[in-house]
Design a protein around this motif. Structure first.
Motif, PDB file in Angstrom:
ATOM      1  N   ASP A   1      -4.890  -2.508  12.556  1.00 17.32           N
ATOM      2  CA  ASP A   1      -4.722  -1.140  13.241  1.00 17.32           C
ATOM      3  C   ASP A   1      -5.287  -2.200  14.876  1.00 17.32           C
ATOM      4  OD1 ASP A   1      -3.789   0.492  14.541  1.00 17.32           O
ATOM      5  OD2 ASP A   1      -5.481   1.601  14.756  1.00 17.32           O
ATOM      6  N   LYS A   2      -3.350  -2.719  15.571  1.00 19.45           N
ATOM      7  CA  LYS A   2      -3.354  -2.776  16.534  1.00 19.45           C
ATOM      8  C   LYS A   2      -4.267  -3.631  16.936  1.00 19.45           C
ATOM      9  CE  LYS A   2      -1.679   0.982  18.232  1.00 19.45           C
ATOM     10  NZ  LYS A   2      -2.402   2.850  18.820  1.00 19.45           N
ATOM     11  N   GLY A   3      -4.810  -4.713  16.042  1.00 19.62           N
ATOM     12  CA  GLY A   3      -5.667  -5.571  16.544  1.00 19.62           C
ATOM     13  C   GLY A   3      -6.679  -5.953  15.698  1.00 19.62           C
ATOM     14  N   ASP A   4      -7.014  -4.370  15.199  1.00 22.69           N
ATOM     15  CA  ASP A   4      -8.222  -4.400  14.561  1.00 22.69           C
ATOM     16  C   ASP A   4      -8.283  -4.244  12.980  1.00 22.69           C
ATOM     17  OD1 ASP A   4      -9.639  -4.117  17.545  1.00 22.69           O
ATOM     18  OD2 ASP A   4      -9.962  -1.972  17.385  1.00 22.69           O
ATOM     19  N   LEU A   5      -9.602  -5.032  12.501  1.00 23.23           N
ATOM     20  CA  LEU A   5      -9.381  -4.429  11.358  1.00 23.23           C
ATOM     21  C   LEU A   5      -9.989  -3.147  10.863  1.00 23.23           C
ATOM     22  CD1 LEU A   5      -9.473  -7.476   8.698  1.00 23.23           C
ATOM     23  CD2 LEU A   5     -10.453  -5.692   8.463  1.00 23.23           C
ATOM     24  N   VAL A   6      -9.667  -2.623  10.136  1.00 25.66           N
ATOM     25  CA  VAL A   6     -10.796  -1.593   9.708  1.00 25.66           C
ATOM     26  C   VAL A   6     -10.237  -1.649   8.198  1.00 25.66           C
ATOM     27  CG1 VAL A   6     -10.048   1.284  10.337  1.00 25.66           C
ATOM     28  CG2 VAL A   6      -8.617  -0.601  11.583  1.00 25.66           C
ATOM     29  N   VAL A   7     -12.287  -1.191   8.323  1.00 24.47           N
ATOM     30  CA  VAL A   7     -12.610  -1.011   7.387  1.00 24.47           C
ATOM     31  C   VAL A   7     -13.192   0.539   6.795  1.00 24.47           C
ATOM     32  CG1 VAL A   7     -14.583  -1.799   5.768  1.00 24.47           C
ATOM     33  CG2 VAL A   7     -13.829  -3.541   7.542  1.00 24.47           C
ATOM     34  N   SER A   8     -12.516   0.676   5.175  1.00 28.39           N
ATOM     35  CA  SER A   8     -13.416   1.630   4.308  1.00 28.39           C
ATOM     36  C   SER A   8     -14.297   1.568   3.340  1.00 28.39           C
ATOM     37  CB  SER A   8     -12.083   2.757   4.398  1.00 28.39           C
ATOM     38  OG  SER A   8     -11.342   3.372   5.657  1.00 28.39           O
ATOM     39  N   MET A   9     -15.596   1.942   3.667  1.00 30.49           N
ATOM     40  CA  MET A   9     -16.046   1.535   2.216  1.00 30.49           C
ATOM     41  C   MET A   9     -16.238   2.583   1.482  1.00 30.49           C
ATOM     42  SD  MET A   9     -17.035  -1.929   2.798  1.00 30.49           S
ATOM     43  CE  MET A   9     -18.144  -1.998   1.398  1.00 30.49           C
ATOM     44  N   PHE A  10     -16.663   2.637   0.516  1.00 33.54           N
ATOM     45  CA  PHE A  10     -16.585   3.344  -0.377  1.00 33.54           C
ATOM     46  C   PHE A  10     -18.399   3.906  -0.789  1.00 33.54           C
ATOM     47  CE2 PHE A  10     -13.516   0.658  -3.955  1.00 33.54           C
ATOM     48  CZ  PHE A  10     -12.527   1.339  -2.497  1.00 33.54           C
TER      49      PHE A  10
ATOM     50  N   PRO B   1     -22.119   1.293   4.454  1.00 32.70           N
ATOM     51  CA  PRO B   1     -22.700   0.336   5.573  1.00 32.70           C
ATOM     52  C   PRO B   1     -21.137  -0.324   5.371  1.00 32.70           C
ATOM     53  CG  PRO B   1     -24.230  -0.372   4.963  1.00 32.70           C
ATOM     54  CD  PRO B   1     -23.978   0.849   4.018  1.00 32.70           C
ATOM     55  N   VAL B   2     -20.678  -0.584   6.662  1.00 30.43           N
ATOM     56  CA  VAL B   2     -20.199  -1.628   7.503  1.00 30.43           C
ATOM     57  C   VAL B   2     -21.149  -3.319   6.938  1.00 30.43           C
ATOM     58  CG1 VAL B   2     -17.000  -2.791   8.311  1.00 30.43           C
ATOM     59  CG2 VAL B   2     -17.787  -0.536   7.302  1.00 30.43           C
ATOM     60  N   PRO B   3     -19.920  -4.133   6.662  1.00 25.03           N
ATOM     61  CA  PRO B   3     -21.242  -5.808   6.491  1.00 25.03           C
ATOM     62  C   PRO B   3     -20.047  -6.498   7.279  1.00 25.03           C
ATOM     63  CG  PRO B   3     -19.387  -5.461   4.152  1.00 25.03           C
ATOM     64  CD  PRO B   3     -19.223  -4.545   5.030  1.00 25.03           C
ATOM     65  N   THR B   4     -20.391  -5.603   8.654  1.00 26.23           N
ATOM     66  CA  THR B   4     -19.976  -6.327  10.314  1.00 26.23           C
ATOM     67  C   THR B   4     -19.493  -7.757  10.271  1.00 26.23           C
ATOM     68  OG1 THR B   4     -19.988  -3.868  11.212  1.00 26.23           O
ATOM     69  CG2 THR B   4     -19.451  -5.961  12.211  1.00 26.23           C
TER      70      THR B   4
ATOM     71  N   VAL C   1      -6.410 -10.994  15.014  1.00 24.32           N
ATOM     72  CA  VAL C   1      -7.063  -9.668  14.495  1.00 24.32           C
ATOM     73  C   VAL C   1      -8.315 -10.752  15.420  1.00 24.32           C
ATOM     74  CG1 VAL C   1      -8.449  -9.263  12.836  1.00 24.32           C
ATOM     75  CG2 VAL C   1      -6.352 -10.385  11.744  1.00 24.32           C
ATOM     76  N   GLN C   2      -8.763  -9.088  16.505  1.00 25.63           N
ATOM     77  CA  GLN C   2      -9.660  -9.325  16.780  1.00 25.63           C
ATOM     78  C   GLN C   2     -11.156  -8.847  17.608  1.00 25.63           C
ATOM     79  OE1 GLN C   2      -6.540  -7.809  18.587  1.00 25.63           O
ATOM     80  NE2 GLN C   2      -5.451  -9.946  19.269  1.00 25.63           N
ATOM     81  N   ALA C   3     -11.287  -7.663  16.069  1.00 28.42           N
ATOM     82  CA  ALA C   3     -12.868  -7.147  16.142  1.00 28.42           C
ATOM     83  C   ALA C   3     -12.419  -6.364  14.763  1.00 28.42           C
ATOM     84  CB  ALA C   3     -12.411  -6.200  17.027  1.00 28.42           C
ATOM     85  N   VAL C   4     -13.117  -6.022  14.075  1.00 25.28           N
ATOM     86  CA  VAL C   4     -14.221  -5.214  12.870  1.00 25.28           C
ATOM     87  C   VAL C   4     -14.260  -3.517  13.538  1.00 25.28           C
ATOM     88  CG1 VAL C   4     -15.191  -4.648  10.617  1.00 25.28           C
ATOM     89  CG2 VAL C   4     -14.267  -6.959  12.011  1.00 25.28           C
ATOM     90  N   ARG C   5     -13.581  -2.444  12.834  1.00 29.39           N
ATOM     91  CA  ARG C   5     -14.845  -1.398  12.644  1.00 29.39           C
ATOM     92  C   ARG C   5     -14.146  -1.231  11.387  1.00 29.39           C
ATOM     93  NH1 ARG C   5     -10.221   2.747  14.086  1.00 29.39           N
ATOM     94  NH2 ARG C   5      -7.638   1.131  14.673  1.00 29.39           N
ATOM     95  N   SER C   6     -15.131   0.782  11.968  1.00 28.53           N
ATOM     96  CA  SER C   6     -14.862   1.355  10.687  1.00 28.53           C
ATOM     97  C   SER C   6     -13.921   1.845  10.958  1.00 28.53           C
ATOM     98  CB  SER C   6     -15.962   2.117  10.553  1.00 28.53           C
ATOM     99  OG  SER C   6     -17.113   3.013   9.502  1.00 28.53           O
TER     100      SER C   6
END
Length: 369
Positions: A329-338, A342-345, A363-368
């Motif tokens: 999403d707009k250069g971010d990798l958006v993570v949904s963990m089950f 916590p997201v293993p950033t 892809v620049q950054a990780v976010r939840s």
């Protein structure tokens, strides 16, 4: 013999070139995975790029252009990029289910088994040495009055009328012409195409290949992967039985399945892992065993992976198990963990360059989520 799922998933991660990646090319990956789903072209490119040390999209298209892979409707009636040998074996077994002879198919398609047999002959002749768009192919088919009532189904983008022709080796995909898909005969795109083998001869090839990536398994799981259980269950069980000592039945935490005997020592030596890996949409890692495999994908999270209209989400693997999904999403990798995990950033951040290369997107950054 008893094993743990942690061992099995760590073994699959390695066997499927998730980690370590293959030093080979798209052909090596497609061969190991028993084909790469190519319903969405970019998904096929991502699946291969994430598994190759080169890590760039375009390898599938190049292999299709060279004829070292070909694209056709195969497993579960979906488009796959396949090696010629495994593709011919898959088409043989798909065709042996004779789905177009079932009353429900005849009623829905308005075509009798005799119509399909006539279409196989006609289309094989029309496409001999030629590459035609869907519109061009349909116009030539319906020049024969017998086929005119089938025009709507022949023009369908779902390919319902063309799939039985593909399974019998009368057509496959050719190189796209702009935005238009094209069709041709396999002999036109695959050097030395030897045709569709007898199912009994093809079955050992495909079963061994499948087990080499997705074992252990049962005849029913294999049948579901290939045809959504349209093949005769006694026939599939016979194919497994005839492999004899090549297969060994093993137990994994109370579940039994067949495994290639030659890989048993490798599985026994496999140590569980806690590593984090990302895979793209429509990935064979989950399509091989199926989204209904609750050891791989917890049942209460299945709908997050197997979504509406057959969409399969990109995967987050932890220790080889599916533990979440992701999207760009707009250069971010958006993570949904089950389960609110916590997201293993740190681990996912280390994957960003690999994802950017494989998808061709920044892809620049990780976010939840």
């Amino acid at each position: 013999m008893r094993f743990s799922w942690d061992q099995v998933f760590a073994w699959r991660v390695r066997r499927q070139f998730v980690d370590p990646r293959s030093g080979g090319d798209a052909v090596a990956v497609a061969e190991r995975l028993c084909g790469v789903q190519a319903q969405v072209t970019s998904a096929a490119e991502t699946a291969v790029a994430l598994r190759c040390s080169s890590g760039m999209p375009g390898a599938v298209a190049a292999a299709l252009g060279e004829g070292t892979l070909f694209k056709t409707w195969a497993m579960r009636g979906t488009l796959h990029a396949l090696t010629p040998e495994l593709g011919a074996a898959a088409l043989s077994l798909m065709g042996s289910a004779r789905t177009w002879e079932k009353p429900a198919w005849t009623k829905a398609a308005g075509a009798t088994p005799e119509d399909v047999a006539a279409l196989v002959k006609a289309v094989g002749e029309i496409l001999d040495g030629r590459v035609l768009t869907r519109d061009e192919l349909v116009r030539e088919i319906i020049a024969e009055p017998r086929f005119q009532p089938l025009e709507t189904h022949l023009r369908s983008g779902w390919g319902s009328m063309l799939k039985p022709l593909a399974w019998q080796g009368a057509l496959c995909y050719g190189q796209s012409r702009g935005t238009a898909v094209t069709f041709t005969h396999p002999t036109h795109v695959v050097p030395g195409w030897s045709g569709i083998p007898d199912p009994d001869a093809a079955a050992p090839t495909l079963i061994r290949a499948y087990l080499g990536a997705y074992g252990p398994t049962t005849p029913d799981i294999f049948n579901n992967w290939l045809t959504r259980n349209f093949l005769s269950k006694p026939t599939v069980r016979r194919w497994f039985s005839e492999l004899g000592a090549d297969l060994t039945e093993i137990e994994v935490e109370g579940r039994t399945g067949y495994f290639l005997t030659e890989h048993l020592d490798d599985l026994a030596a496999t140590e569980p892992t806690t590593a984090v890996h990302l895979l793209g949409q429509f990935d064979q890692y989950v399509l091989g065993p199926g989204t209904g495999d609750t050891a791989l994908l917890p049942g209460d999270h299945r709908a997050k992976v197997s979504r509406t209209a057959g969409w399969i989400s990109p995967l987050v693997l932890v220790g080889g198990r599916i533990a979440g999904t992701w999207e760009l999403d707009k250069g971010d990798l958006v993570v949904s963990m089950f389960d609110g995990a916590p997201v293993p950033t740190a681990e996912i951040t280390a994957e960003l360059a690999r994802i950017a290369d494989a998808t061709g997107q920044p892809v620049q950054a990780v976010r939840s989520a």
